[in-house]
Design an enzyme around this catalytic site. Structure first.
Site, short mmCIF file in Angstrom:
data_model
loop_
_atom_site.label_atom_id
_atom_site.label_comp_id
_atom_site.label_asym_id
_atom_site.label_seq_id
_atom_site.Cartn_x
_atom_site.Cartn_y
_atom_site.Cartn_z
N SER A 142 -5.75 -2.56 -2.57
CA SER A 142 -6.02 -2.70 -1.14
C SER A 142 -6.65 -1.44 -0.57
O SER A 142 -6.38 -0.33 -1.05
CB SER A 142 -4.71 -2.98 -0.38
OG SER A 142 -4.90 -2.89 1.01
N TYR A 167 3.56 -1.34 2.03
CA TYR A 167 2.58 -2.21 1.37
C TYR A 167 1.55 -1.36 0.62
O TYR A 167 1.27 -1.61 -0.55
CB TYR A 167 1.89 -3.09 2.41
CG TYR A 167 0.72 -3.87 1.85
CD1 TYR A 167 0.93 -4.94 0.98
CD2 TYR A 167 -0.59 -3.54 2.19
CE1 TYR A 167 -0.14 -5.65 0.46
CE2 TYR A 167 -1.66 -4.24 1.68
CZ TYR A 167 -1.43 -5.30 0.82
OH TYR A 167 -2.50 -6.00 0.30
#
Length: 350
Positions: A142, A167
């Site tokens: 990501s 995350y």
């Protein structure tokens, strides 16, 4: 090839599986179908791919009615024993791991879900590849791993040691684990740092969907950091083009890699990190204007401060993907939002 694609009830996984099928590959899809967001959207994607959702049972493969070379199974990455048996029975040539517990802000509320799915689950994928002899693994990282870094555009040679959400930290962990398995067991591991992805069937927790819904329903949206944000919004077709190029071209060890001056995105092991984005960041308010234009309505806005875990801007340097794989995103935000809104009108009958 026969490819395992995880996360195929999800946004990117759904389109990746269908593109691979169209290219003649055989696909086994896997997804937990969790309730992080509306499962009706996940079932809708599966129906679109030709699956009878009434046939779905945990840990059992079913076949698409539209695509004979496409099978699906509901299972969690955390279920290591089942993954091992699936790898043994299906004899995969490649694995593309797109399943994960998603969401930056949600990770502040339920951190354990990210550890279980994104770290324990990813180790299970790596172990299954190791045990079954799969040497071609690609996986979703990501853009959030860049964290506190404000050097633009984000480059894969930059430091990613300062994440600002759990995350992001879980995705950074994936990259570290992948390198370890590439080094120890010769598994070709390619990580893809996705930048804000949007399009038809997109995630309802993402800004493009939220803005579109607000426009149709005459709702007020929160515009974080008073709109002073940029995102490298990337249309789903461009993202999938990059993903399949990676699957079909597993990375190799970098023979010029220098341990005295190590490059972060390659290695003496078969390991590679790519940014995958539009390479053209868009001001948040300009993107909202594109949504309003596609819908034909203005959106009410509430300007608010930055949220914890967010970053001011994302901007992908995708030169490596262009040079190595011929990747070139081509969909403008204007065109992408027109297609997205067309799908939204059809799916929600508005």
């Amino acid at each position: 090839m026969k490819v395992l694609v995880t996360g195929t009830a999800g946004f990117i996984g759904h389109f990746t599986a269908l593109r691979l099928i169209d290219m003649g590959h055989e696909v086994v899809g896997l997804d937990s179908i969790n309730d992080y967001y509306d499962i009706n959207l996940k079932y809708g994607r599966l129906r679109e791919a030709g699956f009878d959702v009434a046939e779905i049972k945990r840990q059992r493969l079913i076949r698409s009615k539209k695509h004979p070379k496409y099978q699906f199974c509901q299972a969690k990455l955390e279920e290591g024993d089942y993954l091992k048996s699936l790898f043994e029975s299906e004899n995969f040539d490649a694995v593309c791991n797109l399943a994960a517990q998603a969401g930056v802000r949600h990770s502040l509320e339920k951190p354990q879900a990210y550890v279980e799915s994104n770290i324990v689950g990813f180790v299970n994928i790596l172990e299954a590849c190791r045990d079954s002899g799969v040497k071609n693994l690609s996986y979703a990282s990501s853009s959030s791993v860049y964290g506190l870094n404000e050097s633009m555009p984000f480059c894969t040679s930059d430091s990613v040691n300062h994440p600002v959400s759990l995350y992001a930290a879980s995705k950074k962990s994936n990259e570290l684990l992948a390198h370890t398995y590439a080094h120890l067991f010769g598994i070709s591991c390619t990580g893809l740092r996705f930048f804000t992805v949007y399009g038809p069937w997109g995630r309802p927790d993402m800004a493009p969907y939220i803005f579109t819904k607000a426009a149709f329903n005459e709702e007020t949206i929160k515009v974080f950091n008073h709109g002073k944000m940029k995102r490298d919004f990337t249309y789903i077709d461009d993202i999938v083009d990059g993903v399949v190029r990676v699957i079909e071209n597993p990375c190799k060890a970098d023979k010029s890699w220098d341990p005295q001056s190590p490059t972060a995105s390659t290695s003496s092991a078969p390991y590679k990190i790519y940014n995958i984005g539009n390479n053209e960041p868009v001001e948040l308010l300009d993107f909202i204007n594109a949504v309003e234009s596609a819908v034909g309505k203005k959106i009410r806005k509430e300007y608010t401060p930055m949220q914890p875990g967010d970053v001011v801007a994302t901007y992908a340097d995708v030169s490596d993907m262009i040079t190595c794989l011929g990747y070139k995103p081509s969909t403008s935000v204007k065109d992408g939002m027109v297609k997205t809104v067309e799908w939204y009108r059809s799916f929600y009958n508005v």
